[in-house]
Design a protein around this motif. Structure first.
Motif, short mmCIF file in Angstrom:
data_model
loop_
_atom_site.label_atom_id
_atom_site.label_comp_id
_atom_site.label_asym_id
_atom_site.label_seq_id
_atom_site.Cartn_x
_atom_site.Cartn_y
_atom_site.Cartn_z
N ALA A 95 12.45 9.88 -17.33
CA ALA A 95 13.87 9.78 -16.97
C ALA A 95 14.26 10.75 -15.86
O ALA A 95 14.91 10.34 -14.88
N PRO A 96 13.88 12.03 -15.92
CA PRO A 96 14.21 12.93 -14.81
C PRO A 96 13.59 12.50 -13.48
O PRO A 96 14.21 12.65 -12.43
N THR A 97 12.35 11.96 -13.53
CA THR A 97 11.71 11.50 -12.30
C THR A 97 12.47 10.33 -11.69
O THR A 97 12.66 10.25 -10.47
N LEU A 98 12.95 9.43 -12.54
CA LEU A 98 13.74 8.30 -12.05
C LEU A 98 15.03 8.79 -11.41
O LEU A 98 15.42 8.31 -10.33
N ARG A 99 15.69 9.75 -12.03
CA ARG A 99 16.93 10.29 -11.45
C ARG A 99 16.67 10.97 -10.12
O ARG A 99 17.45 10.80 -9.16
N ARG A 100 15.57 11.73 -10.03
CA ARG A 100 15.24 12.39 -8.77
C ARG A 100 14.97 11.37 -7.67
O ARG A 100 15.35 11.56 -6.52
N THR A 101 14.29 10.29 -8.03
CA THR A 101 13.96 9.25 -7.05
C THR A 101 15.22 8.60 -6.51
O THR A 101 15.37 8.41 -5.30
N LEU A 102 16.14 8.26 -7.40
CA LEU A 102 17.39 7.62 -6.98
C LEU A 102 18.23 8.57 -6.13
O LEU A 102 18.82 8.17 -5.12
N ALA A 103 18.27 9.85 -6.52
CA ALA A 103 19.02 10.84 -5.74
C ALA A 103 18.43 11.00 -4.35
O ALA A 103 19.14 11.15 -3.36
N GLY A 104 17.09 10.97 -4.27
CA GLY A 104 16.42 11.09 -2.98
C GLY A 104 16.73 9.93 -2.06
O GLY A 104 16.88 10.10 -0.85
N LEU A 105 16.83 8.73 -2.62
CA LEU A 105 17.15 7.56 -1.81
C LEU A 105 18.53 7.67 -1.20
O LEU A 105 18.78 7.24 -0.07
N ALA B 280 0.83 -1.20 0.00
CA ALA B 280 0.00 0.00 0.00
C ALA B 280 0.87 1.26 0.00
O ALA B 280 0.55 2.25 -0.66
N ARG B 281 1.98 1.22 0.74
CA ARG B 281 2.87 2.37 0.78
C ARG B 281 3.49 2.64 -0.59
O ARG B 281 3.59 3.79 -1.04
N LEU B 282 3.88 1.58 -1.28
CA LEU B 282 4.44 1.73 -2.62
C LEU B 282 3.41 2.30 -3.59
O LEU B 282 3.72 3.16 -4.42
N MET B 283 2.16 1.86 -3.47
CA MET B 283 1.11 2.38 -4.33
C MET B 283 0.85 3.86 -4.03
O MET B 283 0.62 4.67 -4.93
N TYR B 284 0.90 4.23 -2.75
CA TYR B 284 0.70 5.64 -2.35
C TYR B 284 1.79 6.50 -2.96
O TYR B 284 1.53 7.57 -3.52
N ARG B 285 3.04 6.04 -2.87
CA ARG B 285 4.14 6.82 -3.42
C ARG B 285 4.06 6.90 -4.94
O ARG B 285 4.51 7.89 -5.54
N SER B 286 3.48 5.89 -5.56
CA SER B 286 3.39 5.90 -7.02
C SER B 286 2.48 7.02 -7.51
O SER B 286 2.66 7.52 -8.63
N LEU B 287 1.51 7.44 -6.69
CA LEU B 287 0.65 8.56 -7.08
C LEU B 287 1.48 9.84 -7.25
O LEU B 287 1.27 10.60 -8.19
N TYR B 288 2.39 10.06 -6.33
CA TYR B 288 3.26 11.23 -6.43
C TYR B 288 4.21 11.10 -7.62
O TYR B 288 4.48 12.09 -8.32
N LYS B 289 4.69 9.90 -7.87
CA LYS B 289 5.59 9.70 -9.01
C LYS B 289 4.87 9.97 -10.32
O LYS B 289 5.47 10.46 -11.28
N MET B 290 3.58 9.65 -10.40
CA MET B 290 2.79 9.97 -11.59
C MET B 290 2.74 11.47 -11.81
O MET B 290 2.87 11.96 -12.94
N HIS B 291 2.55 12.22 -10.72
CA HIS B 291 2.52 13.68 -10.82
C HIS B 291 3.88 14.21 -11.26
O HIS B 291 3.96 15.08 -12.14
#
Length: 440
Positions: free
Chosen positions: A418-428, A399-410
């Motif tokens: 590609a930029p969203t993926l880079r931002r996600t990896l940098a955030g981790l 459920a947490r992964l699905m919740y976060r996916s809503l923000y990733k869609m935005h």
């Protein structure tokens, strides 16, 4: 950006989830080639996805890492950002009126003026509805903007510092937090606060005993929390909040908000130094009957299936500020982030058809389910199964992964995959070095 006198003038008012996604995608599609002149009117300088505001208020998220600058976004995606606030409409001349903007010292930044359009799309979102409750505007903080969320967080930290430094004992209600409205915002805020207040205290505020001094109270007029969501989600969230020690008052109406706490309809007083109002929403007051457009009792613009306003086909409304019919239901499309995202996507197609001289198509809302995040404790919700027509209850990591996916869609709609993926990896990577909670 190339423009011609024949470019179709598209003005989008409001840079929330729906408006900014639409401006970005329209700019990418038509702003560069000059086929359309896309302008976004927004009174803020930066954008933050509204479902994140409770985390900013609790101090569990640094807003600077998630904010987007409108001026930069407009430059990168070929639309024009107009800093200002709509305060009127002239349908006969196809113009919107903009109020003057002022800085903190009272100096004018931009003058009052008008802006012409061929197609107007109003996406100004919603504001808190305190139903005229006495004292609410003066003593309760709404969570409509990042600045309001940050203001609440500063008051929270200051209250803890004050209580720890004072000479006398902590008085009753001094570190009590009353949250009016147990919808998604209220429940998510309660869970985040349970953790972050204790984290603040753990940094050396040794005179405060959380179990004794800190109290979080959810006040809800309906018979249960999360009244707009399925009962099973409500029950699961209630169980988790109860385990944390969060108090819930259902079937309880607020009569007044005072500096010292909340007065209930039965005359009782809930002592609380901090009060958050999250009990209802409405469209901004300036929309009420604006230049003859049809609005409902909460100021929403009434639209048809095409998202066009009922009295002017050149004006559309999307997101929380519109009352849109929902197929097979007497209730309109709900004011939710997924609805705003779907409307923005549909409106992109509508503009394509307008430019091509083709007939418009009806908007069909698809409910993908409901998710409620309780921070690091848990996430619960339901996903709609379109093959069976039934909802699937989910909880925990999935459920947490699905919740976060809503923000990733935005984020993907604003930046690309590609930029969203880079931002996600940098955030981790960077999050490992960040403090547990914001302390200033």
């Amino acid at each position: 950006m190339d423009r011609t006198d024949t470019a179709h003038r598209i003005v989008i008012v409001g840079g929330g989830a729906a408006g900014l996604e639409l401006a970005t995608r329209l700019g990418n599609a038509h702003g560069r080639d000059g086929r359309a002149d896309v302008t976004l009117v927004e009174r803020a300088r930066t954008h933050l996805w509204k479902p994140l505001l409770h985390a900013v208020a609790a101090g569990s998220m640094d807003r600077a890492q998630h904010e987007l600058n409108y001026l930069a976004q407009a430059h990168w995606h070929h639309f024009t950002y107009r800093f200002g606030e709509m305060d009127g409409l002239d349908r006969a001349r196809r113009q919107i009126h903009l109020a003057a903007t002022m800085d903190e010292e009272g100096r004018e930044i931009t003058p009052a003026g008008s802006l012409g359009y061929d197609t107007l799309i109003i996406a100004v979102g919603s504001v808190t509805n305190d139903f005229g409750t006495p004292g609410a505007a003066a003593h309760a903080i709404p969570l409509e903007t990042p600045d309001q969320a940050a203001r609440f967080n500063r008051r929270l930290v200051n209250a803890c510092l004050r209580a720890n430094a004072q000479e006398g004992p902590i008085r009753p209600g001094q570190l009590h937090i009353a949250i009016i409205g147990a919808g998604a915002t209220g429940t998510e805020l309660a869970a985040e606060l349970h953790r972050t207040v204790r984290a603040v205290v753990a940094y050396g505020l040794d005179r405060i005993v959380p179990e004794r001094d800190i109290r979080i109270i959810l006040v809800e007029a309906a018979p249960r929390l999360l009244p707009a969501l399925p009962e099973r989600i409500s029950e699961a969230v209630l169980r988790l909040l109860t385990e944390m020690g969060v108090e819930l008052r259902v079937n309880t109406r607020v009569a007044e908000v005072r500096a010292e706490g909340v007065v209930l309809a039965d005359g009782g007083l809930l002592p609380a130094e901090l009060v958050v109002w999250s009990a209802g929403v409405k469209a901004p007051d300036f929309l009420r009957g604006i230049d003859g457009l049809e609005t409902n009792r909460i100021n929403q613009l009434v639209v048809g299936e095409s998202l066009q306003t009922t009295r002017d086909p050149a004006i559309f409304a999307i997101g929380d500020c519109c009352a849109c019919p929902r197929a097979g239901s007497t209730q309109p499309v709900p004011p939710r982030a997924q609805a705003a995202h779907q409307m923005a996507s549909h409106m992109l197609g509508q503009v394509e058809r307008l430019l091509a001289g083709k007939p418009l198509e009806p908007f069909v809302y698809r409910d993908f389910g409901s998710l409620v995040s309780l921070g690091e404790y848990s996430t619960v919700g339901s996903l709609m199964g379109f093959l069976t027509g039934k909802s699937l209850f989910i909880e925990g990591l999935f459920a947490r992964l699905m919740y976060r996916s809503l923000y990733k869609m935005h984020q993907t709609a604003l930046h690309g995959r590609a930029p969203t993926l880079r931002r996600t990896l940098a955030g981790l990577v960077s999050s490992r070095a960040e403090p547990v909670v914001k302390l200033h």
